[in-house]
Design an enzyme around this catalytic site. Sequence first.
Site, PDB file in Angstrom:
ATOM      1  N   ASP A 310      13.131  41.525  61.488  1.00 20.86           N
ATOM      2  CA  ASP A 310      12.027  41.780  61.559  1.00 20.86           C
ATOM      3  C   ASP A 310      11.652  43.448  61.856  1.00 20.86           C
ATOM      4  O   ASP A 310      12.837  44.135  61.704  1.00 20.86           O
ATOM      5  CB  ASP A 310      11.262  40.848  62.722  1.00 20.86           C
ATOM      6  CG  ASP A 310       9.913  40.644  62.631  1.00 20.86           C
ATOM      7  OD1 ASP A 310       9.009  41.420  62.810  1.00 20.86           O
ATOM      8  OD2 ASP A 310       9.460  39.571  62.390  1.00 20.86           O
ATOM      9  N   HIS A 364       6.366  43.365  59.067  1.00 24.47           N
ATOM     10  CA  HIS A 364       7.444  42.836  59.872  1.00 24.47           C
ATOM     11  C   HIS A 364       8.775  43.754  59.497  1.00 24.47           C
ATOM     12  O   HIS A 364       9.744  43.073  59.429  1.00 24.47           O
ATOM     13  CB  HIS A 364       7.540  41.447  59.918  1.00 24.47           C
ATOM     14  CG  HIS A 364       6.478  40.666  60.318  1.00 24.47           C
ATOM     15  ND1 HIS A 364       6.507  40.561  61.804  1.00 24.47           N
ATOM     16  CD2 HIS A 364       5.408  40.050  59.864  1.00 24.47           C
ATOM     17  CE1 HIS A 364       5.458  39.765  62.265  1.00 24.47           C
ATOM     18  NE2 HIS A 364       4.635  39.356  61.108  1.00 24.47           N
ATOM     19  N   GLU A 434       0.723  38.432  58.288  1.00 24.95           N
ATOM     20  CA  GLU A 434       0.329  39.422  59.056  1.00 24.95           C
ATOM     21  C   GLU A 434       0.194  41.160  58.853  1.00 24.95           C
ATOM     22  O   GLU A 434       0.818  41.900  59.270  1.00 24.95           O
ATOM     23  CB  GLU A 434       1.125  39.410  60.498  1.00 24.95           C
ATOM     24  CG  GLU A 434       0.645  38.075  61.244  1.00 24.95           C
ATOM     25  CD  GLU A 434       1.314  38.014  62.531  1.00 24.95           C
ATOM     26  OE1 GLU A 434       0.784  37.564  63.355  1.00 24.95           O
ATOM     27  OE2 GLU A 434       2.560  38.368  62.616  1.00 24.95           O
TER      28      GLU A 434
END
Length: 670
Positions: A310, A364, A434
Amino acid sequence: MGFGRVTTLPKTSSQSCISVHTFTIIRVEEMALKFLLLVGLFFVVTDVIAQESVKQLQKSTRQESPWAWACRNGRGCVKVAKDLPVEEGDNLDNPTLAGCKLTCNAESTLWPKPRSIISLSKTLVSFHPTDIRINRISAPTTKVKSLTNEAIQVLRSVIRKSIPNTQRGRNQTAKEPQRPHINIQVSIVSGDERLEMATDESYNLHVETIFATAATPASPRSTTSVSITATSFFGARHGIETLSQIMAWDDTLGAMIMLTDANISDSPAFVHRGLLVDTSRNYVSVPVIKKIIDAMSYDKLNVFHWHLTDTHSFPFVSTREPRLSLYGAYSSAKVYRPEDIKELVHYATVRGVKIVPEFDAPAHVGSGWEWGERAGMGQLALCVNKEPWTTYCVEPPCGILNPVNDNIYSVLSNIYQDMRDLFVSDIFHMGGDEVNFACWNETAEIIDWLKTQGRTDKSKEDFLYLWTYFQNRSLAEVDKAYDNKQPIVLWTSGLTEDGHADKYLDKSRYIIQIWTTGTDESIAQLYRQGFKLIMSNYDAWYFDCGYGQWVGDGPNNWCSPYIGWQKVYENSPSKLIVNFNETYNPRQILGGEAAIWSEQVDSTTIEGKLWPRSSALAERLWTDPDTTWRAAEHRFNHHRERLVQRGIQADALQPEWCHQNDGYCFLESN
């Protein structure tokens, strides 16, 4: 060295004195050594005598417990006094706690509950672990036979863990003629060595005990025959786990006990029964990951979804791109090397678990990608650690890949090839959630590229077009690395919302993992469009919810409150679909996963946050029962005790009194 040897050379008086003196010292040392040996032997013998005296004293002073356990209708196992009358209907056929738990309920202490044929005896037999023998393993390949032998060794280990440390190695009290030989036979049809979504995980378990009698002098000991048949090794492994759960250590008897007879035919309701573990935000050590896999195997969970990297850290050691972990790992000790991953993949396979790697992109990312410009490859990632982070990402530090830099795709190709070499999985997770457009919107390189595509509005549609471009080029690299077109998993995201997933994604290639709430309309939209789904709705299956805030001023984190096991248990993927007034199609709902994101968890705390709630998830996904959590409460409480017995640091559910008095620890609803 000869102590008494005398030289023939002439001696002076001083030489003679020296010779005699040396001889005297040697004799004294020899006598001292003998004395020390005698003293040591004295203390050893004294210690042995003392220990034996303590044992005899303990035996002579040990008093018989005044308590027994009755199987009470409508309750379960209840603690009763031996010298007082019991309630009408109480059954004291197996009056020890372990014996009562094994025989009181129709499902015994099995977890997850079998969903097909089940017939269990109410009688028990005691045994010693050395009484277990493997009669035959029938398998089509040596590899499958080897995996089965390893699974049997896991069974032996689990049984040893069941025995208290103080009792291991001691002679158990089960009398020799009463102890059966336990003969296990395993038959497997398929030569499949890897777990896939199409793998048949069903099994049949048959246990039968023939007691020795005066009429059978040729068989002075009883015999318990265990037969496990399955199409695949993975089904057989589940049968072995079920066998372990009809066994228990009995403190009162000082012996292992098991059901004398059982007949179970079982198979899972869902093919995908998983846990997501994030090891980027905080590192989780390899030994702890093994313990997580152990616990998964006790619950028949079959997918370890590994969120390896991440924006916070890049602990995956890429053979082809070593600079990623060099720049991105928290330290050289907090990495996963190829040999670690290979070991974990095999360890998991033996325990019926498939490890599915996730490489999340284009968002990410951050730590580990800083070296691009130094290497003459341009900016591989943009807005790395940019502030204010609230503008550019969901949590610090920020970062997003640069889709218009062609070098990014060669790096991604190398990562995918490394993962192909290490993992044995029929699906690949590409993340994809996201994605914040703010960084792309401020990057001249991105805006210039969009103009070449005739897109000058900098609208949401323009950036969705860019995202789709990235996704398609990345997918091509995955297909090249794996040399096939295997299923790809993506999170729900901007590409899947507003009912336009089929505009950007091919439903024949993509499986969508749901992380919105269980009532989000996008679930119904994706279902109607024909996408296969994996459920991870955060309002029921995010296990990091309910803890303190780690950014901002709020008292709790974003997805609070804490999710109890009852809500985990009640979250049925099939019912989620029915609640949208849709007809449930089991071919579209593959199953589900609980997720533990590691902002506030690491190796020291993760087990208690995962268990026993993951066990509630496991029964939901294996059995998908029509009953509520109340019907499972007694078995669940006991299963938690079994997890702890097997070395899993599972959170306590209730005071131990409740475990010893089933049915008395709940509030009556008004």
